[in-house]
Scaffold this active site. Structure first.
Site, PDB file in Angstrom:
ATOM      1  N   GLU A 216       0.661  -1.142   0.035  1.00  0.00           N
ATOM      2  CA  GLU A 216      -0.155   0.475  -0.465  1.00  0.00           C
ATOM      3  C   GLU A 216       1.244   1.059   0.177  1.00  0.00           C
ATOM      4  OE1 GLU A 216      -0.921  -2.248   2.218  1.00  0.00           O
ATOM      5  OE2 GLU A 216      -2.310  -3.194   1.278  1.00  0.00           O
TER       6      GLU A 216
ATOM      7  N   TYR B 131       7.433   2.165  -8.237  1.00  0.00           N
ATOM      8  CA  TYR B 131       6.819   1.004  -7.765  1.00  0.00           C
ATOM      9  C   TYR B 131       6.289  -0.329  -9.339  1.00  0.00           C
ATOM     10  CZ  TYR B 131       6.861   0.734  -2.555  1.00  0.00           C
ATOM     11  OH  TYR B 131       7.836   0.034  -1.332  1.00  0.00           O
TER      12      TYR B 131
HETATM   13  C1  LIG Z   1      10.694   4.952  -3.739  1.00  0.00           C
HETATM   14  C2  LIG Z   1      12.455   4.669  -3.304  1.00  0.00           C
HETATM   15  C3  LIG Z   1      12.339   3.123  -2.146  1.00  0.00           C
HETATM   16  C4  LIG Z   1      13.496   4.077  -4.299  1.00  0.00           C
HETATM   17  O1  LIG Z   1      14.686   4.104  -4.115  1.00  0.00           O
HETATM   18  P1  LIG Z   1      16.008   4.407  -5.219  1.00  0.00           P
HETATM   19  O2  LIG Z   1      17.159   3.564  -4.559  1.00  0.00           O
HETATM   20  O3  LIG Z   1      15.887   5.775  -5.348  1.00  0.00           O
HETATM   21  O4  LIG Z   1      15.431   3.272  -6.590  1.00  0.00           O
HETATM   22  P2  LIG Z   1      16.353   2.931  -7.674  1.00  0.00           P
HETATM   23  O5  LIG Z   1      17.777   4.365  -7.910  1.00  0.00           O
HETATM   24  O6  LIG Z   1      16.379   1.491  -7.535  1.00  0.00           O
HETATM   25  O7  LIG Z   1      15.598   3.228  -9.112  1.00  0.00           O
HETATM   26  C5  LIG Z   1      14.571   2.707  -9.669  1.00  0.00           C
HETATM   27  C6  LIG Z   1      13.669   2.391 -10.545  1.00  0.00           C
HETATM   28  O8  LIG Z   1      12.763   3.392 -10.417  1.00  0.00           O
HETATM   29  C7  LIG Z   1      13.321   4.414 -11.301  1.00  0.00           C
HETATM   30  N1  LIG Z   1      12.865   5.922  -9.508  1.00  0.00           N
HETATM   31  C8  LIG Z   1      13.618   6.089  -8.373  1.00  0.00           C
HETATM   32  N2  LIG Z   1      12.555   6.893  -7.926  1.00  0.00           N
HETATM   33  C9  LIG Z   1      11.353   7.389  -8.891  1.00  0.00           C
HETATM   34  C10 LIG Z   1      10.882   8.443  -8.694  1.00  0.00           C
HETATM   35  N3  LIG Z   1      10.636   9.250  -7.769  1.00  0.00           N
HETATM   36  N4  LIG Z   1      10.034   8.975  -9.726  1.00  0.00           N
HETATM   37  C11 LIG Z   1       9.463   7.856 -10.725  1.00  0.00           C
HETATM   38  N5  LIG Z   1      11.068   7.162 -11.157  1.00  0.00           N
HETATM   39  C12 LIG Z   1      11.860   6.323  -9.515  1.00  0.00           C
HETATM   40  C13 LIG Z   1      14.688   5.433 -10.501  1.00  0.00           C
HETATM   41  O9  LIG Z   1      14.986   6.413 -12.077  1.00  0.00           O
HETATM   42  C14 LIG Z   1      15.062   3.687 -11.605  1.00  0.00           C
HETATM   43  O10 LIG Z   1      14.375   3.792 -13.074  1.00  0.00           O
HETATM   44  P3  LIG Z   1      15.642   3.389 -14.147  1.00  0.00           P
HETATM   45  O11 LIG Z   1      15.687   1.983 -13.950  1.00  0.00           O
HETATM   46  O12 LIG Z   1      14.636   3.180 -15.385  1.00  0.00           O
HETATM   47  O13 LIG Z   1      16.981   4.212 -13.925  1.00  0.00           O
HETATM   48  C15 LIG Z   1      13.057   5.532  -2.485  1.00  0.00           C
HETATM   49  O14 LIG Z   1      13.337   6.734  -3.909  1.00  0.00           O
HETATM   50  C16 LIG Z   1      12.603   5.875  -0.684  1.00  0.00           C
HETATM   51  O15 LIG Z   1      13.189   5.374   0.384  1.00  0.00           O
HETATM   52  N6  LIG Z   1      11.210   7.100  -1.240  1.00  0.00           N
HETATM   53  C17 LIG Z   1      10.620   7.402   0.781  1.00  0.00           C
HETATM   54  C18 LIG Z   1      10.318   6.009   0.991  1.00  0.00           C
HETATM   55  C19 LIG Z   1       8.861   5.780   0.492  1.00  0.00           C
HETATM   56  O16 LIG Z   1       8.230   6.651   0.023  1.00  0.00           O
HETATM   57  N7  LIG Z   1       8.790   4.072   0.470  1.00  0.00           N
HETATM   58  C20 LIG Z   1       7.924   3.894  -0.097  1.00  0.00           C
HETATM   59  C21 LIG Z   1       6.674   3.681   1.150  1.00  0.00           C
HETATM   60  S1  LIG Z   1       5.014   2.272   0.291  1.00  0.00           S
END
Ligand SMILES: CC(C)(COP(=O)(O)OP(=O)(O)OC[C@H]1O[C@@H](n2cnc3c(N)ncnc32)[C@H](O)[C@@H]1OP(=O)(O)O)[C@@H](O)C(=O)NCCC(=O)NCCS
Length: 152
Positions: free
Chosen positions: A105, A117
């Site tokens: 969620e 996601y």
């Molecule tokens: C969501 C989160 C875990 C992503 O982690 P990350 O290590 O930055 O992700 P990655 O580097 O592995 O990115 C994987 C893919 O997703 C994309 N992506 C990452 N953040 C993104 C964003 N904010 N918007 C769109 N795409 C995104 C990346 O560009 C990458 O795409 P690619 O494979 O085409 O290059 C991180 O932003 C985070 O911790 N956010 C805050 C906590 C949160 O919201 N958690 C989820 C709660 S449900």
């Protein structure tokens, strides 16, 4: 690439700090322990520069369903593939446990996570009214894990 390994109790403080700075919910450290100790729990951390820089946890449920409870990457380590590495490892373990689908969620206001996601193969599967403590709805997202089947 980060090292992905199972959570250890000694990681609690670092995980808690990442959780507090990244997630809107205020999770008690007791929740980390109960996921870690639960027989159907799965809790992984990413280690880079000798530090915990991200974590993912969740539960395997009945009927081949699994649920991600928390996923967060330290702000200074985002967009480096760490969230993907955590999620991919998590899904592989779930798959080896026989899971067929993984659910989560997410807040409709968390466009970053929704974008992430979607890129990772999740699709929207419905809306849950008043899902969060502050009254915000939850978007349910789901992904099949059968394609990640691993050999044991
Ligand atoms: C969501 C989160 C875990 C992503 O982690 P990350 O290590 O930055 O992700 P990655 O580097 O592995 O990115 C994987 C893919 O997703 C994309 N992506 C990452 N953040 C993104 C964003 N904010 N918007 C769109 N795409 C995104 C990346 O560009 C990458 O795409 P690619 O494979 O085409 O290059 C991180 O932003 C985070 O911790 N956010 C805050 C906590 C949160 O919201 N958690 C989820 C709660 S449900």
């Amino acid at each position: 690439m980060p090292m992905i390994r199972p959570f250890r109790v000694s990681d609690t403080e670092q995980v808690s700090r990442i959780s507090d700075s990244s997630l809107k919910e205020d999770y008690d450290t007791a929740l980390f322990y109960s996921i870690y100790e639960s027989w159907n729990g799965l809790f992984l951390v990413a280690v880079e520069d000798n530090m915990v820089v991200g974590f993912i946890n969740g539960l395997t449920e009945a009927n081949g369903l699994s649920r991600i409870l928390m996923l967060a990457v330290h702000n200074d380590y985002r967009y480096m593939g760490i969230g993907s590495a955590l999620l991919d490892n998590f899904v592989s373990v779930l798959s080896s446990r026989g899971a067929r689908k993984v659910l989560l969620e997410v807040r409709p206001s968390n466009l970053n996570a929704i974008g992430f996601y979607r890129k990772k193969g999740f699709r929207t599967a419905g809306m849950i009214r008043n899902f969060y403590n502050d009254g915000e709805d939850g978007i349910r997202m789901v992904r099949d894990v059968t394609r990640d089947k691993v050999c044991r």
